[in-house]
Design an enzyme around this catalytic site. Structure first.
Site, PDB file in Angstrom:
ATOM      1  N   ASP A 143       0.829  -1.202   0.000  1.00  0.00           N
ATOM      2  CA  ASP A 143       0.000   0.000   0.000  1.00  0.00           C
ATOM      3  C   ASP A 143       0.871   1.264   0.000  1.00  0.00           C
ATOM      4  O   ASP A 143       1.549   1.542   0.990  1.00  0.00           O
ATOM      5  CB  ASP A 143      -0.904  -0.043   1.243  1.00  0.00           C
ATOM      6  N   ASP A 144       0.845   1.994  -1.106  1.00  0.00           N
ATOM      7  CA  ASP A 144       1.555   3.292  -1.208  1.00  0.00           C
ATOM      8  C   ASP A 144       3.086   3.147  -1.241  1.00  0.00           C
ATOM      9  O   ASP A 144       3.795   4.078  -0.851  1.00  0.00           O
ATOM     10  CB  ASP A 144       1.192   4.249  -0.062  1.00  0.00           C
ATOM     11  N   CYS A 167      -6.050   4.286  -3.784  1.00  0.00           N
ATOM     12  CA  CYS A 167      -6.341   3.005  -3.147  1.00  0.00           C
ATOM     13  C   CYS A 167      -7.604   2.294  -3.647  1.00  0.00           C
ATOM     14  O   CYS A 167      -7.535   1.194  -4.178  1.00  0.00           O
ATOM     15  CB  CYS A 167      -6.439   3.262  -1.659  1.00  0.00           C
ATOM     16  N   LYS A 193      -6.202  -5.753   3.708  1.00  0.00           N
ATOM     17  CA  LYS A 193      -7.092  -4.617   3.451  1.00  0.00           C
ATOM     18  C   LYS A 193      -8.066  -4.891   2.314  1.00  0.00           C
ATOM     19  O   LYS A 193      -7.665  -5.297   1.237  1.00  0.00           O
ATOM     20  CB  LYS A 193      -6.221  -3.409   3.103  1.00  0.00           C
ATOM     21  N   HIS A 210     -11.297  -2.531   1.563  1.00  0.00           N
ATOM     22  CA  HIS A 210     -11.505  -1.160   1.073  1.00  0.00           C
ATOM     23  C   HIS A 210     -12.401  -1.069  -0.164  1.00  0.00           C
ATOM     24  O   HIS A 210     -12.245  -0.161  -0.982  1.00  0.00           O
ATOM     25  CB  HIS A 210     -10.150  -0.475   0.779  1.00  0.00           C
ATOM     26  N   HIS A 237       1.384   2.361   3.994  1.00  0.00           N
ATOM     27  CA  HIS A 237       0.457   3.495   4.031  1.00  0.00           C
ATOM     28  C   HIS A 237       0.594   4.219   5.375  1.00  0.00           C
ATOM     29  O   HIS A 237       0.998   3.614   6.359  1.00  0.00           O
ATOM     30  CB  HIS A 237      -0.949   2.918   3.859  1.00  0.00           C
ATOM     31  N   ASP A 292      -0.411  -0.665  -4.702  1.00  0.00           N
ATOM     32  CA  ASP A 292      -1.703  -0.210  -5.238  1.00  0.00           C
ATOM     33  C   ASP A 292      -1.555   1.101  -5.999  1.00  0.00           C
ATOM     34  O   ASP A 292      -2.323   1.388  -6.912  1.00  0.00           O
ATOM     35  CB  ASP A 292      -2.763  -0.096  -4.132  1.00  0.00           C
ATOM     36  N   ASN A 293      -0.583   1.908  -5.603  1.00  0.00           N
ATOM     37  CA  ASN A 293      -0.344   3.193  -6.276  1.00  0.00           C
ATOM     38  C   ASN A 293       1.031   3.689  -5.840  1.00  0.00           C
ATOM     39  O   ASN A 293       1.724   3.033  -5.065  1.00  0.00           O
ATOM     40  CB  ASN A 293      -1.440   4.214  -5.953  1.00  0.00           C
ATOM     41  N   LYS A 315       1.489   9.566  -5.620  1.00  0.00           N
ATOM     42  CA  LYS A 315       0.113   9.115  -5.379  1.00  0.00           C
ATOM     43  C   LYS A 315      -0.873  10.221  -5.738  1.00  0.00           C
ATOM     44  O   LYS A 315      -0.640  11.375  -5.408  1.00  0.00           O
ATOM     45  CB  LYS A 315      -0.026   8.741  -3.904  1.00  0.00           C
TER      46      LYS A 315
END
Ligand SMILES: *[C@@H]1O[C@H](CO)[C@@H](O)[C@H](O)[C@H]1NC(C)=O
Ligand SMILES: *[C@@H]1O[C@H](CO)[C@@H](O)[C@H](O)[C@H]1NC(C)=O
Ligand SMILES: *[C@@H]1O[C@H](CO)[C@@H](O)[C@H](O)[C@H]1NC(C)=O
Ligand SMILES: *[C@@H]1O[C@H](CO)[C@@H](O)[C@H](O)[C@H]1NC(C)=O
Length: 535
Positions: free
Chosen positions: A29-30, A68, A123, A125, A213, A280-281, A299
């Site tokens: 994540d991130d 996300c 996660k 989301h 994240h 994810d990004n 991001k």
């Protein structure tokens, strides 16, 4: 001789037919482009991710969405988020009735059809206001993790915020105080051990780490007792004291990935498994001191630093052809392609997938190192932010067209300076700058010669960075038209209703300060997302 050939053919056939690879899909994540130990500024020690890359196939042209919810929606559905109304800056929040439309059949459901056991770890989301929106109702046999963006990586310790860790939609209080990364790693390993104690099917695990994240939280040993501590010696101290802690978060994830791979190895399953890894990004620069260097933007931006991800696919030897499998794949791959790719890896025929998918299988192209047949890729279409981008990549053309209406656009530094990027690499402050937008909001970049999206620059009469549109006006016209043609495809933004704080009886806070429970039992939303007002 003939019998030898027959024997070889037979071996080849038994290897590819019938047997299905296990799939472990690791999403982080991130994580930024600059946050692995093979980045151009290797500040963060990630030996296990590097080993996965060295043993697998690095996908150098792998793209995601820049945030996300959109990214998870794309992976799970195989569709571009702009068509589903989930492409803009808003991610699904826990105070709203938002969810990924039930019209979409998701990746785990397709793999279930192929005979897989399917598990979500980490996660989600993608909505949880009604039980039907949750992972175990959308194709996962089990789920273990958070519905939303948790407020602390030490689960349950952000007092006043709802407790958000569940096992199959029941709160999992044993997680209270545990570190999210450890929870994801341990559960993934346990699922593998349990499954292979008595394997009746192949297994698919979607292991979606919540880290790195924000918030930047990690047991201090991960930065104090690792090479992250060296960052404390670097200038500027203000920047690196933060980045050191972020580094620790990445190290914990890297350790987890190493442990998952080791578990597969110990079980004798590593070469029967396809492992996917990506973020994810891109980097969340300000929030966590992650880095997208030397890509432009981060991001939530339409530039490469938002959308291009470090990515690996490790295909177990038992599913590789005898020759041809590369160590690096340069073909264009988008995360929407992973659903058809894994469906085909699992023995499915991609031509039987529904027509509305934007993904296409890259399975054979990657395995045999053939050119990608994805010649067009949409980064995003976003009428809210007024930012769109599209890519054309074939044997003769490799161009990106960006439309960016903002007056300040993302960059790497204060103004465009074409000094070699390498000169700036050691200066972290250059990794976080924006500058005034050029007059033409449509800009063409030749991604073969300008992959970091430098703006045209003339200094003292010398053309330092040449505008790609000068040499290729017809390509610019083609891509402008292509974006125009995409605009009508943009799905309406759903009008999600915000729960009116804790006062609304549908909001989980109203009951227990615990997500998912017992709101499901009383009803927060109806299946269509409308809010339950009476019971
Ligand atoms: C989690 O633990 C904290 C103390 O560390 C406590 O205050 C909190 O109530 C616990 N949460 C739950 C849901 O049990
Ligand atoms: C994860 O597993 C390790 C042992 O492998 C254990 O020491 C640790 O307490 C576990 N952590 C969590 C959060 O389950
Ligand atoms: C990035 O720049 C913004 C303002 O342009 C600033 O607020 C922020 O603190 C900077 N972040 C880092 C990591 O330097
Ligand atoms: C690449 O795409 C452009 C634009 O559609 C087209 O003119 C060109 O012929 C294509 N090249 C190849 C090799 O297909």
């Amino acid at each position: 001789m003939t019998s030898l050939i027959w024997l070889l053919l037979l071996v080849a056939a038994t290897r590819s037919e019938g047997a299905k690879p296990n799939v472990v899909y690791i999403l982080v994540d991130d994580l930024g482009w600059g946050d692995v130990n093979y980045a151009s500024v290797p500040e963060i020690p990630t030996p296990n991710i590097k080993q996965l890359k060295d043993e697998g196939i690095e996908m150098t042209q792998f793209y995601t969405q820049s945030k996300c919810t959109a990214s998870r929606a794309a992976i799970m559905s195989g569709r571009y988020p702009y068509k589903m109304g989930v492409s803009t800056q808003n991610v699904f929040t826990d105070y709203s009735n938002n969810f990924l439309s039930l019209d979409n059949k998701l990746m785990p459901a397709y793999l279930k059809d192929q005979g897989y056991a399917t598990h979500l770890v980490g996660k989600w989301h993608l909505g949880f206001c009604n039980e039907l929106h949750t992972p175990i109702k959308r194709g996962f046999d089990t789920s273990f993790g958070s519905y939303s963006n948790v407020e602390s990586h030490f689960i349950g310790t952000n007092i006043g915020k709802p407790f958000d860790w569940n096992l199959n939609n029941e709160p999992y209080f044993q997680a209270n105080g545990s570190y999210s990364t450890h929870l994801v790693t341990n559960r993934t390993r346990q699922l593998l051990r349990d499954h292979f104690a008595n394997p009746a099917s192949p297994i698919f695990i979607y292991a979606a780490y919540l880290a790195p994240h924000k918030p930047v939280e990690v047991p201090p040993a991960y930065y104090k007792k690792t090479d992250c501590s060296k960052l404390a010696l670097k200038e500027p101290v203000e920047y690196y004291s933060h980045r050191m802690k972020y580094c620790g978060m990445v190290v914990a994830v890297d350790e987890g990935i190493g442990q998952i791979v080791q578990t597969l190895r110990d079980l004798g399953q590593l070469e029967n498994t396809v492992i996917i890894f990506h973020s994810d990004n891109g980097a969340a620069l300000d929030e966590t001191h992650a880095s997208s260097w030397d890509l432009r933007g981060s991001k939530q931006s339409i530039y490469e630093g938002g959308h291009r991800s470090r990515s690996i696919i490790r295909v177990g030897k038992n599913f590789q052809p005898d020759q041809g499998t590369p160590s690096v794949y340069h073909g264009l791959v988008h995360e929407v392609d992973m659903l058809p790719t894994l469906f085909q890896a699992a023995g499915g025929d991609p031509s039987t997938l529904p027509g509305g998918l934007d993904g296409r299988s890259a399975w054979h192209n990657i395995l045999y190192n053939r050119p990608s047949d994805r010649h067009w890729m949409v980064y995003n279409v976003d009428s809210v932010l007024q930012q769109h981008a599209i890519r054309l990549k074939n044997a003769t053309h490799n161009f990106k067209l960006v439309f960016d209406s903002k007056s300040k656009v993302a960059g790497w530094r204060a103004d465009v300076d074409p000094r070699p990027l390498a000169e700036h690499m050691e200066d972290p402050l250059q990794r976080n700058k924006s500058f005034n937008s050029p007059k033409d909001r449509y800009r063409l970049f030749n991604m073969d010669i300008n992959p970091t999206e430098l703006e045209p620059q003339i200094k003292d009469g010398v053309e330092l960075v040449r505008d790609a549109a000068l040499d290729h006006p017809e390509v610019k016209a083609l891509l402008v038209q292509a974006i125009q043609d995409l605009l009508p495809e943009e799905g309406a933004q759903p009008t999600f209703i915000k729960f009116p704080g804790r006062g609304h009886p549908g909001h989980p806070n109203y009951w227990t300060n615990i997500y998912g429970y017992p709101a499901f039992h009383f009803g927060g939303c109806n299946a269509d997302g409308s809010i339950v007002t009476e019971w």
